[in-house]
Design an enzyme around this catalytic site. Structure first.
Site, PDB file in Angstrom:
ATOM      1  N   SER A  79       0.853  -1.187   0.000  1.00  0.00           N
ATOM      2  CA  SER A  79       0.000   0.000   0.000  1.00  0.00           C
ATOM      3  C   SER A  79       0.885   1.232   0.000  1.00  0.00           C
ATOM      4  CB  SER A  79      -0.917   0.013   1.226  1.00  0.00           C
ATOM      5  OG  SER A  79      -1.459   1.309   1.437  1.00  0.00           O
ATOM      6  N   CYS A 135      -4.408   7.062  -3.264  1.00  0.00           N
ATOM      7  CA  CYS A 135      -4.110   5.635  -3.394  1.00  0.00           C
ATOM      8  C   CYS A 135      -2.819   5.401  -4.184  1.00  0.00           C
ATOM      9  CB  CYS A 135      -5.269   4.871  -4.035  1.00  0.00           C
ATOM     10  SG  CYS A 135      -5.037   3.075  -3.997  1.00  0.00           S
TER      11      CYS A 135
END
Length: 345
Positions: free
Chosen positions: A93, A255
């Site tokens: 991530s 993101c």
């Protein structure tokens, strides 16, 4: 107080997306590699128990992730980590890498050097190089050199009862994404549409994983589409994104892994070259810089090395514990705040 388990957490957010970092009390996770540890967390009942203890109510909350800080296995890494979320443990991530880097430096676990500190993070997807700009004891921003990102398949067609035939791109940016131009579902990316976008993302993710299997060619532990990310272009040219996360919420940040995957599609279509830098904007208006650093290959497939630059901010320090008589050690979630699919947790 008689607690049978205690874990210390440093609360951090990256551009609005919470990534709490477990900096103390983390039990030993079986596995010789971080990929093996990820597999254990996702397949062993004790791994599931640990994830649910940290992520679900009454100790957790619907927003954000918990990052398990682990000893590095790779000789070049400063630390390793695995991301825990309501559905499972995840390999990589971008926003959480920025949260972990900020936590390591501002807590003193890794020595901060001004004006710049390089931290190498080990993930199940590979090594992530984090270059932190530091001043007056604070980590001001972090530039991540992400793992190789590649296109699995462009313009995949999926038939849906709600929107007819949807075209999407299946790509890897540290985990697998389905990237969907948001206009196909009749919405725009904005705060008022968050619930509708999330609902659409949950429907599409289920359809995609049922019909189009994806597995990383070199890391079998990474398989299946993790998230659906909706995308659009703002008037100033910024890439507007909304990543939808099971069981039903929107990523607050732009993101990092999703933008890495999207950059691979731009490169494959001839719309991005080495040296290009793009701006990505989240559903709440926070921003990342997304750069194309280099071209490479993964198992013979054309791939790229993306960079993601964003900011992390610490906002709290807490300790979670388990009373040996607590009947809710395994946690719970309700659809009122966790999203439409929380009943499956």
């Amino acid at each position: 107080m008689r607690w049978k388990r205690t874990i210390q957490l440093l609360d951090v957010h990256c551009e609005g997306e919470i990534g709490r970092v477990a900096i103390g009390g983390v039990p030993k996770i079986p596995g010789n590699t971080v990929a093996e540890q990820l597999h254990w967390l996702n397949t062993d009942p004790k791994g599931e128990e640990l994830r649910r203890f940290l992520v679900l109510e009454p100790r957790g909350a619907p927003i954000g992730s918990v990052n398990l800080l682990l000893p590095a296995r790779h000789p070049d890494a400063d630390a390793a980590f695995i991301i825990l979320q309501p559905d499972q443990a995840h390999a990589s991530s971008g926003s959480n890498s920025i949260c972990v880097t900020t936590a390591l430096l501002e807590s003193g676990i890794v020595e901060m050097k001004e004006p710049e500190t390089v931290v190498t993070l080990e993930t199940a997807a590979g090594l992530v190089r984090a270059t932190a700009t530091c001043r007056d004891g604070r980590c001001e921003k972090v530039r991540l050199t992400m793992v190789p990102s590649f296109v699995h398949e462009l313009d995949v067609g999926i038939d849906t009862p709600q929107w007819g035939r949807i075209k999407l791109d299946l790509c890897y940016g540290g985990i697998f994404y389905a990237l969907v131009d948001v206009g196909q579902i009749g919405l725009t990316i904005g705060k008022a549409n968050a619930a509708s976008l999330v609902q659409a993302g949950m429907v599409l993710k289920e359809l995609i994983n049922r019909t189009v299997p994806v597995v990383h060619p070199e890391i079998p532990a990474i398989s299946g589409v993790a998230y659906v990310m909706f995308r659009d272009i703002d008037a100033d040219g910024a890439i507007r994104t909304c990543t939808t996360m099971w069981p039903g919420r929107a990523d607050r940040s732009p993101c990092g892994t999703g933008n890495s995957a999207n950059l691979a599609t731009l490169h494959a279509r001839g719309k991005a070259r080495v040296g290009d830098v793009f701006k990505s904007r989240s559903i709440i208006g926070s921003e990342f810089e997304v750069g194309l650093q280099a071209e490479t290959e993964v198992a013979g497939k054309p791939a790229i090395i993306p960079t993601i630059t964003g900011r992390g901010f610490t906002f709290g320090l807490s300790q979670v514990a388990l009373d040996p008589f607590d009947p809710m050690a395994n946690g719970f979630a309700l659809t009122d705040v966790w999203g439409p699919l929380a009943g499956d947790i």
